[in-house]
Design a protein around this motif. Structure first.
Motif, PDB file in Angstrom:
ATOM      1  N   ALA A 148      37.894  24.829  53.499  1.00  0.00           N
ATOM      2  CA  ALA A 148      36.534  25.370  53.556  1.00  0.00           C
ATOM      3  C   ALA A 148      36.462  26.777  52.978  1.00  0.00           C
ATOM      4  O   ALA A 148      35.577  27.094  52.179  1.00  0.00           O
ATOM      5  CB  ALA A 148      36.027  25.363  54.998  1.00  0.00           C
ATOM      6  N   SER A 149      37.406  27.643  53.375  1.00  0.00           N
ATOM      7  CA  SER A 149      37.334  29.037  52.934  1.00  0.00           C
ATOM      8  C   SER A 149      37.571  29.172  51.434  1.00  0.00           C
ATOM      9  O   SER A 149      36.891  29.951  50.763  1.00  0.00           O
ATOM     10  CB  SER A 149      38.349  29.891  53.707  1.00  0.00           C
ATOM     11  N   VAL A 150      38.507  28.407  50.886  1.00  0.00           N
ATOM     12  CA  VAL A 150      38.791  28.501  49.450  1.00  0.00           C
ATOM     13  C   VAL A 150      37.640  27.927  48.631  1.00  0.00           C
ATOM     14  O   VAL A 150      37.227  28.515  47.619  1.00  0.00           O
ATOM     15  CB  VAL A 150      40.114  27.785  49.109  1.00  0.00           C
ATOM     16  N   ILE A 151      37.112  26.789  49.057  1.00  0.00           N
ATOM     17  CA  ILE A 151      35.987  26.200  48.329  1.00  0.00           C
ATOM     18  C   ILE A 151      34.798  27.154  48.327  1.00  0.00           C
ATOM     19  O   ILE A 151      34.145  27.354  47.299  1.00  0.00           O
ATOM     20  CB  ILE A 151      35.598  24.839  48.937  1.00  0.00           C
ATOM     21  N   ALA A 152      34.512  27.769  49.465  1.00  0.00           N
ATOM     22  CA  ALA A 152      33.374  28.690  49.539  1.00  0.00           C
ATOM     23  C   ALA A 152      33.612  29.934  48.689  1.00  0.00           C
ATOM     24  O   ALA A 152      32.711  30.392  47.971  1.00  0.00           O
ATOM     25  CB  ALA A 152      33.114  29.084  50.990  1.00  0.00           C
ATOM     26  N   THR A 153      34.826  30.487  48.753  1.00  0.00           N
ATOM     27  CA  THR A 153      35.124  31.685  47.962  1.00  0.00           C
ATOM     28  C   THR A 153      35.073  31.389  46.473  1.00  0.00           C
ATOM     29  O   THR A 153      34.510  32.162  45.683  1.00  0.00           O
ATOM     30  CB  THR A 153      36.512  32.240  48.331  1.00  0.00           C
ATOM     31  N   ALA A 154      35.652  30.255  46.077  1.00  0.00           N
ATOM     32  CA  ALA A 154      35.621  29.885  44.661  1.00  0.00           C
ATOM     33  C   ALA A 154      34.193  29.600  44.210  1.00  0.00           C
ATOM     34  O   ALA A 154      33.773  30.009  43.117  1.00  0.00           O
ATOM     35  CB  ALA A 154      36.506  28.654  44.429  1.00  0.00           C
ATOM     36  N   SER A 155      33.428  28.924  45.059  1.00  0.00           N
ATOM     37  CA  SER A 155      32.043  28.632  44.712  1.00  0.00           C
ATOM     38  C   SER A 155      31.201  29.896  44.644  1.00  0.00           C
ATOM     39  O   SER A 155      30.206  29.941  43.909  1.00  0.00           O
ATOM     40  CB  SER A 155      31.441  27.674  45.736  1.00  0.00           C
ATOM     41  N   GLY A 318      23.790  39.441  46.390  1.00  0.00           N
ATOM     42  CA  GLY A 318      23.653  39.143  47.811  1.00  0.00           C
ATOM     43  C   GLY A 318      24.045  37.716  48.124  1.00  0.00           C
ATOM     44  O   GLY A 318      24.674  37.432  49.152  1.00  0.00           O
ATOM     45  N   GLY A 319      23.680  36.793  47.237  1.00  0.00           N
ATOM     46  CA  GLY A 319      24.054  35.404  47.435  1.00  0.00           C
ATOM     47  C   GLY A 319      25.543  35.173  47.346  1.00  0.00           C
ATOM     48  O   GLY A 319      26.094  34.316  48.051  1.00  0.00           O
ATOM     49  N   VAL A 320      26.220  35.926  46.488  1.00  0.00           N
ATOM     50  CA  VAL A 320      27.676  35.813  46.363  1.00  0.00           C
ATOM     51  C   VAL A 320      28.354  36.155  47.684  1.00  0.00           C
ATOM     52  O   VAL A 320      29.271  35.453  48.138  1.00  0.00           O
ATOM     53  CB  VAL A 320      28.194  36.733  45.242  1.00  0.00           C
ATOM     54  N   VAL A 321      27.899  37.221  48.318  1.00  0.00           N
ATOM     55  CA  VAL A 321      28.482  37.616  49.609  1.00  0.00           C
ATOM     56  C   VAL A 321      28.255  36.514  50.646  1.00  0.00           C
ATOM     57  O   VAL A 321      29.169  36.143  51.402  1.00  0.00           O
ATOM     58  CB  VAL A 321      27.876  38.949  50.089  1.00  0.00           C
ATOM     59  N   GLY A 322      27.046  35.971  50.672  1.00  0.00           N
ATOM     60  CA  GLY A 322      26.765  34.893  51.619  1.00  0.00           C
ATOM     61  C   GLY A 322      27.614  33.667  51.377  1.00  0.00           C
ATOM     62  O   GLY A 322      28.078  33.019  52.317  1.00  0.00           O
ATOM     63  N   ALA A 323      27.839  33.338  50.106  1.00  0.00           N
ATOM     64  CA  ALA A 323      28.663  32.178  49.774  1.00  0.00           C
ATOM     65  C   ALA A 323      30.126  32.391  50.136  1.00  0.00           C
ATOM     66  O   ALA A 323      30.823  31.465  50.567  1.00  0.00           O
ATOM     67  CB  ALA A 323      28.525  31.858  48.282  1.00  0.00           C
ATOM     68  N   MET A 324      30.616  33.613  49.981  1.00  0.00           N
ATOM     69  CA  MET A 324      32.012  33.900  50.303  1.00  0.00           C
ATOM     70  C   MET A 324      32.268  33.811  51.798  1.00  0.00           C
ATOM     71  O   MET A 324      33.349  33.408  52.241  1.00  0.00           O
ATOM     72  CB  MET A 324      32.394  35.283  49.782  1.00  0.00           C
ATOM     73  N   LEU A 325      31.275  34.174  52.606  1.00  0.00           N
ATOM     74  CA  LEU A 325      31.452  34.189  54.055  1.00  0.00           C
ATOM     75  C   LEU A 325      31.260  32.827  54.701  1.00  0.00           C
ATOM     76  O   LEU A 325      31.770  32.579  55.786  1.00  0.00           O
ATOM     77  CB  LEU A 325      30.474  35.184  54.684  1.00  0.00           C
ATOM     78  N   VAL A 326      30.518  31.927  54.041  1.00  0.00           N
ATOM     79  CA  VAL A 326      30.153  30.681  54.702  1.00  0.00           C
ATOM     80  C   VAL A 326      31.372  29.814  55.008  1.00  0.00           C
ATOM     81  O   VAL A 326      31.421  29.146  56.053  1.00  0.00           O
ATOM     82  CB  VAL A 326      29.122  29.899  53.849  1.00  0.00           C
ATOM     83  N   GLY A 327      32.384  29.815  54.138  1.00  0.00           N
ATOM     84  CA  GLY A 327      33.570  29.001  54.390  1.00  0.00           C
ATOM     85  C   GLY A 327      34.361  29.492  55.579  1.00  0.00           C
ATOM     86  O   GLY A 327      34.832  28.706  56.411  1.00  0.00           O
ATOM     87  N   ASN A 328      34.523  30.817  55.673  1.00  0.00           N
ATOM     88  CA  ASN A 328      35.244  31.385  56.810  1.00  0.00           C
ATOM     89  C   ASN A 328      34.531  31.085  58.115  1.00  0.00           C
ATOM     90  O   ASN A 328      35.158  30.736  59.123  1.00  0.00           O
ATOM     91  CB  ASN A 328      35.391  32.891  56.607  1.00  0.00           C
ATOM     92  N   LEU A 329      33.207  31.205  58.114  1.00  0.00           N
ATOM     93  CA  LEU A 329      32.432  30.888  59.321  1.00  0.00           C
ATOM     94  C   LEU A 329      32.532  29.402  59.661  1.00  0.00           C
ATOM     95  O   LEU A 329      32.621  29.034  60.841  1.00  0.00           O
ATOM     96  CB  LEU A 329      30.971  31.277  59.127  1.00  0.00           C
ATOM     97  N   ALA A 330      32.523  28.546  58.628  1.00  0.00           N
ATOM     98  CA  ALA A 330      32.623  27.113  58.876  1.00  0.00           C
ATOM     99  C   ALA A 330      33.951  26.748  59.512  1.00  0.00           C
ATOM    100  O   ALA A 330      34.029  25.826  60.341  1.00  0.00           O
ATOM    101  CB  ALA A 330      32.436  26.343  57.570  1.00  0.00           C
ATOM    102  N   ASP A 331      35.023  27.450  59.142  1.00  0.00           N
ATOM    103  CA  ASP A 331      36.331  27.208  59.763  1.00  0.00           C
ATOM    104  C   ASP A 331      36.412  27.780  61.174  1.00  0.00           C
ATOM    105  O   ASP A 331      37.075  27.221  62.044  1.00  0.00           O
ATOM    106  CB  ASP A 331      37.436  27.817  58.891  1.00  0.00           C
ATOM    107  N   ARG A 332      35.751  28.908  61.406  1.00  0.00           N
ATOM    108  CA  ARG A 332      35.824  29.554  62.711  1.00  0.00           C
ATOM    109  C   ARG A 332      34.845  28.949  63.723  1.00  0.00           C
ATOM    110  O   ARG A 332      35.219  28.666  64.865  1.00  0.00           O
ATOM    111  CB  ARG A 332      35.548  31.053  62.565  1.00  0.00           C
ATOM    112  N   LEU A 333      33.595  28.794  63.310  1.00  0.00           N
ATOM    113  CA  LEU A 333      32.547  28.351  64.231  1.00  0.00           C
ATOM    114  C   LEU A 333      32.301  26.853  64.177  1.00  0.00           C
ATOM    115  O   LEU A 333      31.715  26.291  65.112  1.00  0.00           O
ATOM    116  CB  LEU A 333      31.236  29.084  63.916  1.00  0.00           C
TER     117      LEU A 333
END
Length: 461
Positions: A148-155, A318-333
């Motif tokens: 999740a985190s890598v896909i979100a960061t790459a995306s 701003g969207g880039v920051v949101g996209a980078m964080l979404v994978g980490n949140l998906a793994d945590r929450l």
């Protein structure tokens, strides 16, 4: 098909691996592909800003140019998913990159609107082949700890790439004659063809696709190479009983004639397909607002062309920051809680944007909206990849991309110029807010939580 026991062993060994050199190189190559496709998809916004007045474009012709590529993507994505399931992820990706680069460059040879629309539509066919495949390759190569985190960061780099057309337009506006400015931007869109030799040589095929199609020796060589890179010993005895059961069930289904399409029409995959489609449509609609129409929307609020492009670049950042964080949140929450947070954030951002009294506040609220709505793009692709087994994952992802873009990128985004003219500047933002609210209930109550699962367990029927 490969032996189910061999497959289960290799999948379990693959799923336990951390990020390796091969995984990182694959991620970098796919980021390059994402940047290329992001530039090609996003370049039409700045070009519309440049040519709208000199070419005397009406709201209708502006909308037609804005969605021409999307119309091609609808067909290309629907076909490419099935082709990727049949012929492999890598070969379809290489063909897509080559073709969309050629058609992008071809737009520069004529100022005829019909010609440009035709080339954009043909290029869209190839883009449709490219859009879902990087998500498939990463989801089928990476283990559950980093997926999740890598896909979100790459995306997020795909989202970041949408800034490049704005910066390129800033560089050419005022520094080159009008007759060359828009041609230069289209020609830049043809440069990705130069990356084809590197992608062909260094990008691996999906090991899960290789195993499903009887190429176990290639998959085993890839897994063993990644194990050596990670410093892991041979993976004897790592097979999880759940993985073995999933493999046996999928192989039984895969042996049925015409297995891909009928499976999507039966439960539970039909319900998963509908949920994936809801999320993709909302994310696509909001993405098109930011990438395609933000420059002209901000120009209509009184900003100069340069200010409108800079404002759009700020939204994309701003969207880039949101996209980078979404994978980490998906793994945590978890996937569902992350979806709830981002959906409510997007609703709040677009509602404030619709009520904004001036351009300065509109830029601030636009950044907030982009943070959450752009973050939904990698989330929607990750969610889709986790809902389906390997033998139908490409077909499902292609159809979700196609129908989702038709709803979000053609029906909704294509109507924005008319909506803005008829009901005012804020009307499109109310529509996007309503879409996220409509999606929220079904996903929260019907979606499964796939946090911590392997891609095989997550997609199991």
């Amino acid at each position: 098909m490969s032996d189910p026991v061999v497959t289960a062993d290799l999948l379990a060994r693959l799923d336990r691996l951390p990020m390796t050199r091969t995984a990182r190189l694959t991620t970098v190559l796919l980021i390059v592909v994402w940047v290329a496709e992001g530039f090609e998809a996003g370049i039409i916004g700045p070009i519309l800003l440049i040519v709208k007045a000199p070419w005397h474009l009406t709201s209708q012709s502006t909308a037609q140019l804005g969605v021409a590529s999307t119309l091609g993507i609808l067909v290309g994505a629907a076909l490419a998913g099935r082709l990727a399931d049949r012929y492999g992820r890598k070969v379809v990706l290489l063909c897509g990159i080559t073709l969309f680069s050629v058609f992008a460059a071809a737009c520069a040879v004529s100022s005829d609107i019909g010609w440009i629309m035709a080339m954009r539509a043909l290029g869209g066919l190839a883009l449709g082949a490219v859009f879902p495949i990087p998500y498939l390759l990463l989801s089928e190569l990476l283990g559950k700890r980093s997926r999740a985190s890598v896909i979100a960061t790459a995306s997020a780099m795909l989202a970041l790439s949408y800034i490049i057309p704005q910066l390129a337009a800033l560089a050419v506006i005022g520094n080159t004659p009008f007759a060359w400015s828009w041609r230069i931007l289209f020609l830049i869109g043809g440069l990705p063809v130069l990356a084809i030799p590197f992608v062909h040589r260094y990008l691996p095929e999906s090991p899960r696709w290789l195993l499903l199609n009887g190429r176990a020796s290639q998959a085993q060589a890839l897994v063993e190479r990644m194990e050596r890179e990670a410093g892991y010993e041979d993976g004897e005895g790592v097979v999880h009983s759940g993985t073995a059961g999933v493999v046996q069930a999928e192989y039984a289904t895969y042996s049925e004639p015409g297995h891909q399409a009928p499976a999507l029409l039966r439960q539970p995959l039909l319900g998963r397909f509908a949920l994936s489609l809801l999320i993709c449509a909302g994310a696509t609609a909001s993405g098109y607002v930011v990438v395609v129409y933000a420059p002209t929307l901000y120009a209509g609020m009184g900003l100069s062309n340069h200010e409108a492009l800079l404002a759009t670049a700020a939204l994309i950042a701003g969207g880039v920051v949101g996209a980078m964080l979404v994978g980490n949140l998906a793994d945590r929450l978890g996937r569902k809680k992350t979806f709830l947070i981002y959906s409510l954030g997007a609703v709040a951002g677009y509602s404030l944007l619709a009520m904004s009294p001036n351009a300065s506040l509109s830029v601030c609220f636009g950044i907030l909206s982009a943070f959450f709505s752009t973050g939904m793009v990698p989330f929607s692709r990750l969610f889709t990849a986790e809902q389906f087994p390997t033998h139908t994952r490409g077909t499902a992802a292609g159809w979700v991309e196609s129908i989702g873009r038709f709803i979000g990128g053609v029906l909704i985004a294509g109507s924005i110029p008319y909506v803005q003219t008829t009901w005012g500047t804020g009307a499109p933002f109310w529509i996007i807010s309503a879409i996220f609210l409509v999606c929220l209930g079904p996903v929260m109550f019907r979606a499964r939580e796939t946090k911590g699962m392997s891609i095989d367990q997550a997609g199991a029927v």
